[in-house]
Structures are given as C-alpha cells and as structure tokens.
Scaffold this active site. Structure first.
Site, PDB file in Angstrom:
ATOM      1  N   LEU A  54      22.361  28.778  -1.972  1.00 43.93           N
ATOM      2  CA  LEU A  54      21.489  29.302  -3.025  1.00 43.93           C
ATOM      3  C   LEU A  54      22.230  30.463  -3.650  1.00 43.93           C
ATOM      4  CD1 LEU A  54      18.293  29.994  -1.065  1.00 43.93           C
ATOM      5  CD2 LEU A  54      18.641  28.072  -2.588  1.00 43.93           C
ATOM      6  N   ASP A  55      21.952  30.709  -4.898  1.00 45.05           N
ATOM      7  CA  ASP A  55      22.508  31.880  -5.893  1.00 45.05           C
ATOM      8  C   ASP A  55      22.501  33.059  -5.038  1.00 45.05           C
ATOM      9  OD1 ASP A  55      23.339  30.030  -7.695  1.00 45.05           O
ATOM     10  OD2 ASP A  55      21.924  30.989  -9.239  1.00 45.05           O
ATOM     11  N   ARG A  56      23.547  34.101  -5.065  1.00 39.93           N
ATOM     12  CA  ARG A  56      23.367  35.118  -4.229  1.00 39.93           C
ATOM     13  C   ARG A  56      21.915  36.049  -4.623  1.00 39.93           C
ATOM     14  NH1 ARG A  56      28.183  39.607  -3.424  1.00 39.93           N
ATOM     15  NH2 ARG A  56      27.099  40.867  -2.093  1.00 39.93           N
TER      16      ARG A  56
END
Length: 222
Positions: A54-56
């Site tokens: 997942l994106d940060r």
C-alpha cells in the site's frame, strides 16, 4: 515520529492479517510493516515478509507472510489474479454510478509521480480498475474500487485524470488540502498459502473526515 501499534486481525503460523496505519511503509525497513508486525507478534527476529504493498499515505488491510514458502505462494496469487484487493475512496466530484477505467500509465521516477500516457513507451504499462459509487455528499462521492492491475498510484492517478481527485490527495489533487488521503484498503480475498482454504477479510475506515459523512454506506463493510 513514534510508530503506531499495529492491529492484528488474524494470525496463524503462515500469515498475519493486520491494519496498516497511514504513514507507514509497506516494505521491510526500519519502521516498516514487517518490523511492526514482528513487534506485535512478540517475535522481533521472526520471519515476516511483505507480499503486496500500500502507498505510504494509505491505510487499511494488509496480509504479510510468516515464511518464505507462504510469501512465494501469496506472491503467485498476486501475479495471477487470485489475490483480490478492494478499496474505498472519497473523491471530489460526481462520478458515474459504476464504470471501468483503462489507461496506459507512465511512472516518472524522478518526480515520483504517475501519469496517463497517450501511447505505449518506456516505463508505460496498462492499468485497469472497476468502481461503484455507493454514496454522495456535499460534492463528494464514496466509491468502492476493485483493482485489476497493481500500478504505483494507480487509483489516485486514474481518478484524478478524469477530474475526480481523491479527497486529501495533495500530489494528484489540490495541494492546499491538509487532511490525510481518503483511500482505504477495505477487503482482501485470497487462498491460504498452506491449506488452500479461501480467506476473506473486511474492515471499514475510521470514523473521521471525510469517512464520517458516509456512516450509513460504510455499515455494510464488515
């Protein structure tokens, strides 16, 4: 910044399903999800491996592998489409009731940003997702999204390119927005890497802005 404790949803000797806090990296580095899951399990030297990202800035459900073999099997499921990921997002604007988005996406590594490309080229790959609008409030829409490919910043780029930037997305939307991005990993479905048993997990986003404006619609996310 002190890391938040990770909430474990399910564990056994091969997998750990948890809720990734927004702002935490998915990868195995100091402060990343594998380290935090090891701490939550009480096994600081244990085997915990990332199998999807997942994106940060994005929070929500993740599954991590607890053995090399489990990581390999889950990785195969990600590649061949047996690993299903569903997201929730709140976007600005009025998207259609349902639809499919297909684009060529180009990743600019210097800018760390993804763009819709007009034609094939270097660093350009096809991307597809389908979505369903499940609520509308105050010029915003709550959408459920199923990814068919897993490109970096895919959801953020594809919606923004059509005039529906995600609420709180300063990179692809409105730079002046100060709240966190309204994108949440709400559902995971896969086969257990050891037993082959179908596994499915769901989790609604926290009751904060802008999610709290869609409480009725989110009651069905369990």
């Amino acid at each position: 910044m002190k890391n938040e404790p990770v909430q474990l949803i399910y564990t056994d000797r091969r997998i750990a399903v948890c809720i990734k806090p927004a702002g935490v990296l998915s990868t195995d580095e100091p402060g990343g999800m594998p380290e935090l899951v090891r701490a939550a399990l009480g096994q600081p030297e244990g085997c915990v491996r990332t199998v999807h990202r997942l994106d940060r800035v994005v929070g929500g459900l993740m599954v991590l592998a607890r053995s090399a073999r489990a990581a390999s099997e889950l990785g195969k499921q990600v590649q061949d489409g047996r690993f299903q990921k569903e997201y929730l997002a709140v976007v600005h604007g009025e998207p259609a009731e349902a639809g499919r988005m297909e684009d060529l996406l180009r990743r600019d590594t210097r800018e760390r940003k993804t763009y819709v490309a007009a034609e094939p080229g270097k660093d350009t790959r096809p991307a597809a997702l389908s979505y369903r609008t499940i609520g509308r409030r105050d010029g915003m829409a709550l959408v459920s999204i199923r990814l068919h490919t897993g490109r970096t910043h895919q959801i953020r780029c594809q919606f923004a390119s059509r005039g529906f930037p995600l609420v709180g997305d300063r990179k692809y939307g409105q730079p002046e927005e100060e709240r966190g991005i309204a994108l949440w990993s709400c559902r995971l479905s896969f086969l257990h890497p050891e037993t082959g048993e179908p596994m499915s997990f769901a989790c609604a986003p926290p009751p904060v802005y802008p999610w709290d404006g869609f409480r009725e619609e989110l009651e069905d996310i369990r």
